[in-house]
Motif scaffolding. Structure first.
Motif, PDB file in Angstrom:
ATOM      1  N   ARG A 464       1.055  -1.043  -0.021  1.00 47.86           N
ATOM      2  CA  ARG A 464       0.072  -0.004  -0.033  1.00 47.86           C
ATOM      3  C   ARG A 464       0.868   1.233  -0.085  1.00 47.86           C
ATOM      4  N   ILE A 466       3.943   3.848  -1.907  1.00 48.40           N
ATOM      5  CA  ILE A 466       4.597   3.937  -3.451  1.00 48.40           C
ATOM      6  C   ILE A 466       6.308   3.778  -3.257  1.00 48.40           C
ATOM      7  N   LEU A 480       3.045   1.614  -7.488  1.00 47.96           N
ATOM      8  CA  LEU A 480       2.218   1.306  -6.083  1.00 47.96           C
ATOM      9  C   LEU A 480       1.880  -0.098  -6.360  1.00 47.96           C
ATOM     10  N   TRP A 511      -1.134  10.589  -7.851  1.00 50.09           N
ATOM     11  CA  TRP A 511      -0.915   9.407  -6.900  1.00 50.09           C
ATOM     12  C   TRP A 511      -2.041   9.727  -5.903  1.00 50.09           C
ATOM     13  N   GLN A 522      -3.305   3.972   3.201  1.00 45.91           N
ATOM     14  CA  GLN A 522      -1.785   3.755   3.183  1.00 45.91           C
ATOM     15  C   GLN A 522      -1.787   3.698   4.692  1.00 45.91           C
TER      16      GLN A 522
END
Length: 791
Positions: A464, A466, A480, A511, A522
């Motif tokens: 989760r 990047i 991701l 993003w 996240q």
């Protein structure tokens, strides 16, 4: 007369005067500083005020290992040992460390100091208690074998086998090794831990490393014997004070070296010292438990964090869990900076489940563990967190079946503890990954895939986030894993966490849109992370920032946040030297230090207030901290450090306190700050709101207007400040006080709103927005009275 000669003159002549404070000692050479130190400490008593000021100034420099390291001629070394012997004879004790440091930094052949060293040994071993045992052993070796044997015999009296082994090991080391180890010996556990450099150098001694393992194994054997009833149980008496100190030092050396045998040993030792063999609510050694907690703060490992959390849940003493919670916050913050070990995560018997992603790639989606209990199967699944579900014939059950609770109670307990342990490990991993930003940690691509991405537990966090993969020299590609296929790259390519400060605004926006579109939450704020760039004002002030100065904050909350975020500082208060402090945090694997200056302000009722001031940075240069211009601080380090300070001020400022409306002289600040310009964190909050507002059922009643979320109710229109969450009502601009804990008589409506990260202030703003959009449904009279007042 130059500065060195002038100071020598003051020290040698009690009638000499020194106008004003002692001048800076930087123009003096290291050799001159060493000579001054010897002469200053050779003074008898009483001394003149001028001599006392000079001696104090020299002491401050010499004892600060990070500032200056004086050097000593052979004659100065001998005279210093004679001074130490004379002082011990007169007052009963003298600090031996400067004498050993002088020999270590002697400018010529080491002098024969056996005569004063012998006198020191004879004087110190005759005392009731011996301080600085490592240093005394080093001095005794300078005196000769007879003195060394005398010291060993004295130190080993009634200390037990662990400490006797320790002193025997130190006695057999070389003089240089003894002098080095003397820097980590703290006499007792209540003294602060030495610098990391001293521990690193001490950990290179093979003999002491071997002792560390023997000592910790002996401690675990003793607790096993107490648990088996072979040794009578006495509360907090399993180890003596000196044993606790010695074991703490041994643990630090082993933790620093990340010895592979440590996790299994701690799994034996910590429960043994934390849980009485009887039903008593006492501990075999509360002192050693806390000492190992302090050792973990210095050199944390994820396994020790997990074991401490397990112990925290089982200990019976009422006050110990609270102390361990405080320690665990500091340990996790320290672990985030130790990226070489922080990402290590055991698999605990879990298998990786696989799913087909949106891009057609098959990759790990989580972990699963199955255990059978009669006709039932326990299934522990790990996605964002761990969950335990019982099944029968493949069908999930709502609760634990009664036959399982009756016949398999131990298994039920084990699995519930496993769920808690996994959740704790995931939290620790997320904090460690986030802490790696300032280190700019990069990992081999092959290792990252197998040990993190495909790990049944770690993968649920890693997917989760990047990441950037170096697909060609200097060419980084962001991905991701939860939403896209990984690029082709060799196993030795580098991979690192993506940070918005290294990206373009368009890429950041893309993003953020993707996270909201895919509803990916996240583990910490990354795509929506605030960035802090150097301002023109900070370029002008050069070495300090006033960006977060002149705020009034709730000091107790501020101090608690310091601890939770891994900052160190002293407690402020209305006492001598309690009016100002510099909270600090070490970043970038020990290369940079940030300091946040704050001052005691006043009492307000039972509340303590502090005023914020400058932020400064320093860089470690050749082992010493040197103040650095803000422009020299790496942008990522600067941004992450200032993000912490923004958090401190934003969370603890009285401007965000809805109860402050009628309080005293601080109201002027409250009036000014409660609706101030948005900080970077509030700007990020606005960006999220702009994206999620169209998805809300109250979208037609809401709009973003500068620093406010404007909400149209049926009774009034409301302006919610995106920084403080304070509310103004139109048309008269009156203030509306809504205390978050009050009963509003209506649901907030925010439970189903997806947020890509945790933000209590954002949740509070949304809760107020849902409440006020339906203001005719409000039943709380304290709120309604304020609204109706202007209608």
């Amino acid at each position: 007369m130059n500065l060195a000669e002038r100071l020598m003159h003051v020290l040698s002549d009690s009638e000499a005067e020194l106008d004003g404070p002692v001048p800076g000692l930087s123009p003096i050479s290291d050799e001159q500083l060493g000579e001054l130190f010897v002469q200053a400490h050779g003074l008898g008593t009483p001394v003149s005020p001028a001599q006392a000021r000079v001696r104090f100034a020299i002491d401050q420099v010499v004892r600060d290992e990070e500032a200056r390291q004086p050097r000593y001629t052979p004659d100065a070394c001998l005279r210093l040992f004679e001074v130490l012997a004379e002082r011990t004879r007169d007052s009963g004790w003298a600090d031996l460390a400067p004498g050993l440091a002088a020999l270590e930094h002697c400018t010529g052949p080491r002098p024969d100091v056996s005569a004063p060293a012998t006198a020191l040994v004879e004087l110190l071993v005759a005392q009731d208690s011996v301080r600085q045992p490592y240093a005394l052993l080093a001095v005794a070796r300078c005196a000769g074998e007879k003195s060394l044997g005398m010291v060993v015999e004295r130190l080993c009296q009634d200390v037990g086998p662990i400490v006797a082994d320790e002193f025997a090991v130190v006695a057999g080391l070389t003089p240089d090794e003894q002098a080095l180890l003397s820097r980590i010996d703290r006499d007792h556990r209540f003294l602060p831990s030495p610098s990391g450099d001293a521990w690193h150098r001490s950990a290179d001694s093979p003999a002491y490393v071997a002792f560390a393992r023997r000592a910790l194994e002996a401690a675990a054997d003793r607790t096993d014997a107490i648990r088996a009833g072979e040794i009578p149980y006495r509360a907090d008496k399993a180890f003596t004070d000196r044993e606790v100190t010695s074991l703490g030092q041994a643990a630090r050396v082993a933790l620093l070296r990340d010895e592979p045998w440590l996790p299994a040993l701690f799994d034996r030792l910590l429960p043994g010292i934390a849980l009485a063999p009887t039903a008593a609510k006492t501990l075999p050694s509360q002192a050693l438990l806390y000492e190992l907690g302090r050792a973990a703060q210095d050199f944390p490992t994820p396994e020790l964090v997990t074991t401490l959390r397990t112990v925290r849940r089982t200990v019976r003493h009422a006050g110990v869990p609270k102390q361990l919670d405080k320690m665990l916050k500091k340990i996790e913050a320290a672990l985030a900076e130790r990226t070489d070990v922080a990402l290590r995560l055991p698999r605990l018997g879990f298998d990786t489940t696989t799913t087909t992603g949106s891009a057609g790639d098959e990759s790990g989606a989580g972990g699963v563990l199955r255990r059978t209990a009669g006709d039932y199967t326990a299934v522990v699944t790990v996605t964002e967190t761990a969950t335990l579900v019982w099944e029968k014939d493949g069908r999930p059950l709502r609760s634990t079946p009664a036959p399982v609770r009756r016949d398999h109670a131990a298994l039920v307990k084990e699995l519930r503890e496993l769920v808690k342990r996994v959740d704790a490990q995931l939290v620790t991993l997320a904090r460690a990954l986030e802490g790696g930003f300032t280190v700019d940690a990069a990992h081999p691509y092959g290792w990252w895939r197998t040990e993190l991405l495909e790990h049944p537990l770690a993968g649920t966090t890693v997917r989760r986030l990047i990441w950037e993969i170096e697909v060609a020299p200097g060419e980084w590609r962001a991905v991701l894993p939860e939403a896209g296929r990984l690029p082709d790259a060799p196993d030795d390519a580098l991979v690192r966490l993506w940070h918005p400060i290294r990206s373009t605004p368009d890429a950041v926006r893309a993003w953020r849109d993707l996270l909201l579109e895919r509803r990916i939450r996240q583990p910490f704020k990354q795509a929506f992370r605030e960035i802090y760039l150097l301002t023109p004002a900070e370029v002008e002030t050069r070495v300090y920032s006033n960006r977060f100065a002149a705020h009034l904050v709730h000091y107790r909350r501020l101090f608690a946040l310091f601890r939770a975020r891994g900052w160190a500082g002293d407690r402020l208060g209305p006492w001598d030297a309690g009016d100002e402090d510099e909270a600090e945090r070490i970043l970038a694997a020990g290369e940079w230090r940030i300091r946040f200056i704050h001052r005691w302000a006043d009492w307000s009722g039972d509340d303590e207030l502090a005023a914020t001031d400058q932020v400064r940075f320093a860089r470690r240069v050749e082992g010493a901290w040197r103040e650095a211009p803000l422009a020299d601080v790496p942008p990522l380090v600067f941004s992450e450090a200032m993000r912490d300070v923004d958090l401190f001020v934003g969370v603890t400022s009285i401007a965000a306190d809805p109860d402050w409306t009628d309080r005293g002289p601080e109201r002027t600040y409250w009036e000014r700050a409660r609706f101030a310009e948005l900080t970077e964190s509030a700007e990020a909050r606005r960006d999220v709101l702009e994206r999620i507002l169209p998805r809300l059922k109250i979208a037609d009643r809401c709009a973003i207007d500068g620093r406010y979320l404007v909400v149209r109710g049926d009774l009034r229109t409301y302006r919610i400040h995106l920084g403080s969450a304070n509310i103004l009502m139109e048309p008269d601009g009156s203030y509306l006080c809504i205390v978050p804990s009050c009963r509003t008589g209506t649901g907030s409506g925010t439970g189903k709103v997806f947020l890509p990260f945790e933000d209590d202030r954002l949740s509070l703003i949304l809760s107020k927005a849902f409440l006020l959009a339906a203001d005719t449904a409000i039943t709380d009279e304290s709120i309604l009275a304020q609204i109706r007042r202007g209608i």
